[in-house]
Write a protein that holds these residues in place. Structure first.
Motif, PDB file in Angstrom:
ATOM      1  N   UNK A  97       1.023  -1.109  -0.103  1.00 13.41           N
ATOM      2  CA  UNK A  97      -0.004   0.053  -0.257  1.00 13.41           C
ATOM      3  C   UNK A  97       0.835   1.189  -0.075  1.00 13.41           C
ATOM      4  N   UNK A  98       0.054   2.324  -0.410  1.00 16.66           N
ATOM      5  CA  UNK A  98       0.887   3.759  -0.270  1.00 16.66           C
ATOM      6  C   UNK A  98       1.250   4.044   1.148  1.00 16.66           C
ATOM      7  N   UNK A  99       2.060   4.950   1.300  1.00 19.27           N
ATOM      8  CA  UNK A  99       2.306   5.327   2.714  1.00 19.27           C
ATOM      9  C   UNK A  99       1.704   6.640   3.381  1.00 19.27           C
ATOM     10  N   UNK A 100       1.948   6.856   4.631  1.00 19.30           N
ATOM     11  CA  UNK A 100       1.406   7.938   5.268  1.00 19.30           C
ATOM     12  C   UNK A 100       2.271   8.553   6.288  1.00 19.30           C
ATOM     13  N   UNK A 101       2.374   9.590   6.623  1.00 22.21           N
ATOM     14  CA  UNK A 101       3.063  10.491   7.732  1.00 22.21           C
ATOM     15  C   UNK A 101       2.338  11.134   8.540  1.00 22.21           C
ATOM     16  N   UNK A 102       2.664  11.223   9.888  1.00 19.93           N
ATOM     17  CA  UNK A 102       2.130  12.188  10.712  1.00 19.93           C
ATOM     18  C   UNK A 102       3.296  12.639  11.589  1.00 19.93           C
ATOM     19  N   UNK A 103       3.018  13.993  11.723  1.00 19.92           N
ATOM     20  CA  UNK A 103       4.158  14.872  12.378  1.00 19.92           C
ATOM     21  C   UNK A 103       3.582  16.009  13.002  1.00 19.92           C
ATOM     22  N   UNK A 104       4.432  16.633  14.063  1.00 20.13           N
ATOM     23  CA  UNK A 104       3.882  17.674  14.815  1.00 20.13           C
ATOM     24  C   UNK A 104       4.613  19.025  13.953  1.00 20.13           C
ATOM     25  N   UNK A 105       3.675  20.323  14.362  1.00 16.06           N
ATOM     26  CA  UNK A 105       4.231  21.518  13.647  1.00 16.06           C
ATOM     27  C   UNK A 105       3.847  22.519  14.865  1.00 16.06           C
ATOM     28  N   UNK A 106       3.947  23.649  14.679  1.00 12.43           N
ATOM     29  CA  UNK A 106       3.934  24.648  15.681  1.00 12.43           C
ATOM     30  C   UNK A 106       2.275  24.852  15.863  1.00 12.43           C
ATOM     31  N   UNK A 107       1.517  24.572  15.029  1.00 21.05           N
ATOM     32  CA  UNK A 107       0.009  24.779  15.260  1.00 21.05           C
ATOM     33  C   UNK A 107      -0.477  23.523  15.689  1.00 21.05           C
ATOM     34  N   UNK A 133       8.717   2.419   4.861  1.00 20.49           N
ATOM     35  CA  UNK A 133       8.641   3.526   5.750  1.00 20.49           C
ATOM     36  C   UNK A 133       9.864   3.950   6.275  1.00 20.49           C
ATOM     37  N   UNK A 134      10.858   3.218   6.197  1.00 19.97           N
ATOM     38  CA  UNK A 134      12.159   3.495   6.638  1.00 19.97           C
ATOM     39  C   UNK A 134      12.810   4.515   5.980  1.00 19.97           C
ATOM     40  N   UNK A 135      12.811   4.364   4.822  1.00 14.02           N
ATOM     41  CA  UNK A 135      13.331   5.693   3.983  1.00 14.02           C
ATOM     42  C   UNK A 135      12.842   6.649   4.161  1.00 14.02           C
ATOM     43  N   UNK A 136      11.380   6.820   4.132  1.00 14.65           N
ATOM     44  CA  UNK A 136      10.628   8.126   4.432  1.00 14.65           C
ATOM     45  C   UNK A 136      10.845   8.602   5.695  1.00 14.65           C
ATOM     46  N   UNK A 137      10.910   7.732   6.756  1.00 17.49           N
ATOM     47  CA  UNK A 137      11.311   8.313   8.258  1.00 17.49           C
ATOM     48  C   UNK A 137      12.639   8.798   8.103  1.00 17.49           C
ATOM     49  N   UNK A 138      13.452   8.543   7.542  1.00 19.94           N
ATOM     50  CA  UNK A 138      15.003   9.157   7.345  1.00 19.94           C
ATOM     51  C   UNK A 138      14.882  10.641   6.968  1.00 19.94           C
ATOM     52  N   UNK A 139      14.105  10.804   5.871  1.00 23.68           N
ATOM     53  CA  UNK A 139      13.761  12.188   5.337  1.00 23.68           C
ATOM     54  C   UNK A 139      13.261  13.022   6.466  1.00 23.68           C
ATOM     55  N   UNK A 140      12.451  12.468   7.357  1.00 24.54           N
ATOM     56  CA  UNK A 140      11.609  13.145   8.267  1.00 24.54           C
ATOM     57  C   UNK A 140      12.697  13.400   9.323  1.00 24.54           C
ATOM     58  N   UNK A 141      13.472  12.471   9.821  1.00 23.09           N
ATOM     59  CA  UNK A 141      14.094  12.548  10.835  1.00 23.09           C
ATOM     60  C   UNK A 141      15.407  13.728  10.887  1.00 23.09           C
ATOM     61  N   UNK A 142      15.853  13.645   9.672  1.00 19.06           N
ATOM     62  CA  UNK A 142      16.844  14.569   9.351  1.00 19.06           C
ATOM     63  C   UNK A 142      16.422  16.158   9.404  1.00 19.06           C
ATOM     64  N   UNK A 143      14.865  16.180   9.010  1.00 17.08           N
ATOM     65  CA  UNK A 143      14.500  17.813   8.734  1.00 17.08           C
ATOM     66  C   UNK A 143      13.441  18.167   9.662  1.00 17.08           C
ATOM     67  N   UNK A 144      12.883  17.288  10.467  1.00 18.77           N
ATOM     68  CA  UNK A 144      11.561  17.489  11.161  1.00 18.77           C
ATOM     69  C   UNK A 144      11.759  18.762  12.132  1.00 18.77           C
ATOM     70  N   UNK A 145      10.974  19.419  12.346  1.00 19.66           N
ATOM     71  CA  UNK A 145      10.974  20.723  13.376  1.00 19.66           C
ATOM     72  C   UNK A 145       9.662  20.863  14.112  1.00 19.66           C
ATOM     73  N   UNK A 146       9.577  20.598  15.232  1.00 17.15           N
ATOM     74  CA  UNK A 146       8.281  20.823  15.858  1.00 17.15           C
ATOM     75  C   UNK A 146       7.845  22.080  15.884  1.00 17.15           C
TER      76      UNK A 146
END
Length: 268
Positions: free
Chosen positions: A27-37, A157-170
């Motif tokens: 199946x196609x992937x999904x991401x969930x992440x926090x942001x300032x709002x 998911x691992x490859x996608x999580x790597x992108x998020x891990x390097x650049x995620x900013x809450x």
């Protein structure tokens, strides 16, 4: 007489895990992440079937895998949340309690039935502050993890999580968080490993907005989503609406039934 073949419990569990993982990876992937709002939920989805939904006032649900299976889980979560909120208090409905219920359900299905569910789900709850945001990831075997601000589910998911891990900013704004989520989802699945540019027609997007009183879930579609993907902000009024709201009262709707009037007229 037919011979009975023996498989050790460990082998049975490994076979079930492999079966479920292969089904989820298709199946196609999904991401969930926090942001300032609040919390942003983004899924790659070209169908009208929804992978992201509201569960309760401050709680959202996202899933990947087999649709009929995670839809049954979503409906069960909505029923449980409504029952707890009605019986006790709306503040007693929490993502942690829902995650615990999903863990027990998926764990029992994985251990006791022939076929495990091919699903991976996220239960997210937005708090009054970024530190109070909660993300719970529940896998096909009932394992639960408290994710630290971001997560990826589904194929690669691992490859996608790597992108998020390097650049995620809450503390990032919504436009920045959405651009990162879109880029992370598009970083896999292209021809010869090339990145893809995902459009609003390929994405399902929603937020849990901590600034909204009452129901925090808002689904982003149409012009608002196109504007945000273009790295431009939108006003809170144009951010989106809830999936469904109580219908407005109809004009001229009777307040008493004809049956009650007839009964009153026949009384002696």
């Amino acid at each position: 007489m037919a011979m009975q073949f023996y498989a050790s419990p460990e082998q049975v569990q490994r076979d079930r895990s492999e079966y479920a993982r292969k089904g989820i990876a298709r199946g196609r992937s999904a991401v969930v992440l926090t942001y300032e709002g609040g919390i942003l939920l983004v899924a790659e989805n070209i169908t009208t079937l929804r992978k992201i939904s509201e569960i309760y006032d401050k709680i959202a649900f996202a899933a990947v895998g087999r649709y009929n299976e995670f839809e049954a889980l979503r409906r069960g979560g909505v029923r449980m949340a409504d029952m707890v909120g009605l019986s006790y208090d709306r503040r007693d409905v929490t993502a942690r309690a829902l995650a615990n219920t999903y863990t027990q359900t998926l764990g029992a299905i994985f251990s006791e039935t022939q076929k495990p569910y091919e699903v991976e789900i996220c239960v997210a709850q937005v708090g009054a502050t970024p530190e109070a945001d909660e993300l719970y990831r529940i896998t096909y075997d009932g394992s639960v993890m408290d994710e630290p601000g971001f997560m990826a589910m589904g194929g690669q998911a691992e490859a996608i999580a790597t992108v998020l891990r390097d650049r995620h900013d809450a503390t990032a704004e919504l436009t920045v968080a959405l651009a990162l989520a879109s880029e992370a989802l598009g970083s896999v699945g292209g021809e010869n490993g090339q990145a893809r540019q995902l459009t609003d027609k390929q994405l399902e997007v929603a937020v849990l907005d901590r600034r909204r009183p009452g129901r925090a879930f808002r689904r982003l579609t149409g012009a608002a989503l196109t504007t945000l993907l273009g790295h431009e902000s939108v006003s809170d009024a144009d951010l989106g609406e809830v999936d469904a709201a109580p219908p407005a009262p109809s004009e001229g709707k009777p307040t008493e039934s004809a049956a009650s009037e007839t009964a009153e007229g026949t009384e002696k």
